[in-house]
Design a protein around this motif. Structure first.
Motif, PDB file in Angstrom:
ATOM      1  N   LEU A   2      16.758  12.422 -18.562  1.00  0.00           N
ATOM      2  CA  LEU A   2      16.185  11.653 -19.671  1.00  0.00           C
ATOM      3  C   LEU A   2      17.168  11.515 -20.831  1.00  0.00           C
ATOM      4  O   LEU A   2      17.231  10.466 -21.475  1.00  0.00           O
ATOM      5  CB  LEU A   2      14.893  12.327 -20.151  1.00  0.00           C
ATOM      6  CG  LEU A   2      14.213  11.699 -21.354  1.00  0.00           C
ATOM      7  CD1 LEU A   2      13.475  10.429 -20.927  1.00  0.00           C
ATOM      8  CD2 LEU A   2      13.236  12.678 -21.982  1.00  0.00           C
TER       9      LEU A   2
ATOM     10  N   ARG B 223      18.011   8.016 -22.483  1.00  0.00           N
ATOM     11  CA  ARG B 223      17.344   7.627 -23.723  1.00  0.00           C
ATOM     12  C   ARG B 223      18.073   7.992 -25.006  1.00  0.00           C
ATOM     13  O   ARG B 223      17.860   7.364 -26.038  1.00  0.00           O
ATOM     14  CB  ARG B 223      15.938   8.257 -23.759  1.00  0.00           C
ATOM     15  CG  ARG B 223      15.071   8.023 -22.534  1.00  0.00           C
ATOM     16  CD  ARG B 223      14.328   6.710 -22.542  1.00  0.00           C
ATOM     17  NE  ARG B 223      13.414   6.534 -23.624  1.00  0.00           N
ATOM     18  CZ  ARG B 223      12.152   6.966 -23.648  1.00  0.00           C
ATOM     19  NH1 ARG B 223      11.640   7.604 -22.632  1.00  0.00           N
ATOM     20  NH2 ARG B 223      11.398   6.740 -24.697  1.00  0.00           N
TER      21      ARG B 223
ATOM     22  N   GLU C 194       9.929   7.188 -29.872  1.00  0.00           N
ATOM     23  CA  GLU C 194       9.510   6.835 -28.512  1.00  0.00           C
ATOM     24  C   GLU C 194       9.716   8.007 -27.550  1.00  0.00           C
ATOM     25  O   GLU C 194       8.847   8.292 -26.723  1.00  0.00           O
ATOM     26  CB  GLU C 194      10.283   5.619 -28.021  1.00  0.00           C
ATOM     27  CG  GLU C 194       9.896   4.331 -28.712  1.00  0.00           C
ATOM     28  CD  GLU C 194      10.789   3.166 -28.325  1.00  0.00           C
ATOM     29  OE1 GLU C 194      11.526   3.266 -27.315  1.00  0.00           O
ATOM     30  OE2 GLU C 194      10.752   2.152 -29.038  1.00  0.00           O
ATOM     31  N   VAL C 195      10.847   8.699 -27.657  1.00  0.00           N
ATOM     32  CA  VAL C 195      11.105   9.858 -26.795  1.00  0.00           C
ATOM     33  C   VAL C 195      10.069  10.943 -27.052  1.00  0.00           C
ATOM     34  O   VAL C 195       9.502  11.514 -26.111  1.00  0.00           O
ATOM     35  CB  VAL C 195      12.542  10.405 -26.999  1.00  0.00           C
ATOM     36  CG1 VAL C 195      12.714  11.771 -26.370  1.00  0.00           C
ATOM     37  CG2 VAL C 195      13.566   9.427 -26.439  1.00  0.00           C
TER      38      VAL C 195
ATOM     39  N   ARG D 277       7.067  10.605 -28.285  1.00  0.00           N
ATOM     40  CA  ARG D 277       5.765  10.144 -27.797  1.00  0.00           C
ATOM     41  C   ARG D 277       5.669  10.319 -26.279  1.00  0.00           C
ATOM     42  O   ARG D 277       4.664  10.771 -25.752  1.00  0.00           O
ATOM     43  CB  ARG D 277       5.548   8.673 -28.172  1.00  0.00           C
ATOM     44  CG  ARG D 277       4.177   8.148 -27.735  1.00  0.00           C
ATOM     45  CD  ARG D 277       4.056   6.638 -27.841  1.00  0.00           C
ATOM     46  NE  ARG D 277       5.027   6.028 -26.949  1.00  0.00           N
ATOM     47  CZ  ARG D 277       5.835   5.028 -27.291  1.00  0.00           C
ATOM     48  NH1 ARG D 277       5.795   4.516 -28.492  1.00  0.00           N
ATOM     49  NH2 ARG D 277       6.687   4.523 -26.430  1.00  0.00           N
ATOM     50  N   ASP D 278       6.738  10.004 -25.566  1.00  0.00           N
ATOM     51  CA  ASP D 278       6.726  10.105 -24.110  1.00  0.00           C
ATOM     52  C   ASP D 278       6.723  11.550 -23.613  1.00  0.00           C
ATOM     53  O   ASP D 278       6.227  11.830 -22.521  1.00  0.00           O
ATOM     54  CB  ASP D 278       7.923   9.352 -23.519  1.00  0.00           C
ATOM     55  CG  ASP D 278       7.815   7.844 -23.722  1.00  0.00           C
ATOM     56  OD1 ASP D 278       6.713   7.354 -24.066  1.00  0.00           O
ATOM     57  OD2 ASP D 278       8.843   7.158 -23.552  1.00  0.00           O
ATOM     58  N   LEU D 279       7.270  12.466 -24.398  1.00  0.00           N
ATOM     59  CA  LEU D 279       7.342  13.865 -23.982  1.00  0.00           C
ATOM     60  C   LEU D 279       6.111  14.694 -24.347  1.00  0.00           C
ATOM     61  O   LEU D 279       5.867  15.728 -23.739  1.00  0.00           O
ATOM     62  CB  LEU D 279       8.573  14.535 -24.608  1.00  0.00           C
ATOM     63  CG  LEU D 279       9.917  14.162 -24.029  1.00  0.00           C
ATOM     64  CD1 LEU D 279      11.032  14.808 -24.834  1.00  0.00           C
ATOM     65  CD2 LEU D 279      10.010  14.587 -22.567  1.00  0.00           C
ATOM     66  N   ARG D 280       5.371  14.254 -25.337  1.00  0.00           N
ATOM     67  CA  ARG D 280       4.239  15.078 -25.782  1.00  0.00           C
ATOM     68  C   ARG D 280       3.180  15.133 -24.693  1.00  0.00           C
ATOM     69  O   ARG D 280       2.994  14.187 -23.936  1.00  0.00           O
ATOM     70  CB  ARG D 280       3.666  14.557 -27.087  1.00  0.00           C
ATOM     71  CG  ARG D 280       2.736  13.397 -26.952  1.00  0.00           C
ATOM     72  CD  ARG D 280       2.139  12.981 -28.294  1.00  0.00           C
ATOM     73  NE  ARG D 280       1.026  12.101 -28.139  1.00  0.00           N
ATOM     74  CZ  ARG D 280       1.060  10.855 -27.698  1.00  0.00           C
ATOM     75  NH1 ARG D 280       2.194  10.318 -27.339  1.00  0.00           N
ATOM     76  NH2 ARG D 280      -0.032  10.140 -27.609  1.00  0.00           N
TER      77      ARG D 280
ATOM     78  N   ASP E 164      -0.470  15.039 -22.864  1.00  0.00           N
ATOM     79  CA  ASP E 164      -1.588  14.105 -23.029  1.00  0.00           C
ATOM     80  C   ASP E 164      -2.615  14.607 -24.027  1.00  0.00           C
ATOM     81  O   ASP E 164      -3.220  13.823 -24.751  1.00  0.00           O
ATOM     82  CB  ASP E 164      -2.275  13.840 -21.685  1.00  0.00           C
ATOM     83  CG  ASP E 164      -1.393  13.051 -20.736  1.00  0.00           C
ATOM     84  OD1 ASP E 164      -0.475  12.351 -21.211  1.00  0.00           O
ATOM     85  OD2 ASP E 164      -1.624  13.144 -19.513  1.00  0.00           O
TER      86      ASP E 164
END
Length: 159
Positions: free
Chosen positions: A16, A20, A45-46, A48-51, A53
């Motif tokens: 990643l 990214r 964005e990174v 947000r994608d890693l946190r 659910d």
């Protein structure tokens, strides 16, 4: 000699980072501070994608510090120092006697990985004790920011 344990950067970011992090580098100045990092669209964005659910709740500050430190580590060339058991014990002895007199030799971001299962910590009262894998160190104005990584394990979803 055994191979070092995987560090949290490899476990969490893997490929990643190469995919990214260049966009973050293009969007921000060199030696980016935490506040500027939080304003960079690619960094947001990174994160947000890693946190997870279910969100982060009270852990958001630690998460942001971790992602920022990992970015700075990558930006500095992924400098990793793996300490032996003897070096870890020497560091602990020095820290317990007079940390203020210890020389600060890092001028760039790095990850310091200690010998496994020698240092344990409890993050909050009532939490289980976790082994310290190591810490990211990031130079900031007036000193260093340290982001410790506890409970690092390849089979665990997080740290």
């Amino acid at each position: 000699m055994t191979a070092p344990a995987p560090d949290p950067f490899k476990l969490v970011f893997g490929g990643l980072a190469e995919e990214r992090f260049p966009a973050i580098r293009a969007a921000v100045p060199a030696e980016i501070d935490l506040d500027s990092f939080l304003l960079a669209g690619p960094a947001v964005e990174v994160m947000r994608d890693l946190r997870p659910d279910e969100g982060l709740g009270d852990g958001i500050d630690e998460f942001v510090a971790f992602v920022h430190a990992a970015y700075r580590f990558w930006e500095a060339g992924c400098k990793l120092a793996v300490l032996t058991e003897a070096e870890t014990r020497t560091l602990c002895a020095a820290a317990s006697s007079d940390l203020d007199s210890a020389p600060v030799i890092l001028t760039t971001a790095a990850y310091i990985q200690v010998a496994p299962r020698l240092i344990w910590g409890q993050l909050d009262d009532g939490d289980v004790f976790e082994p310290l894998d190591g810490w990211f160190v990031v130079p900031v104005e007036g000193g260093l920011r340290i982001v410790a990584c506890f409970g690092v394990h390849p089979g665990r979803p997080g740290l």
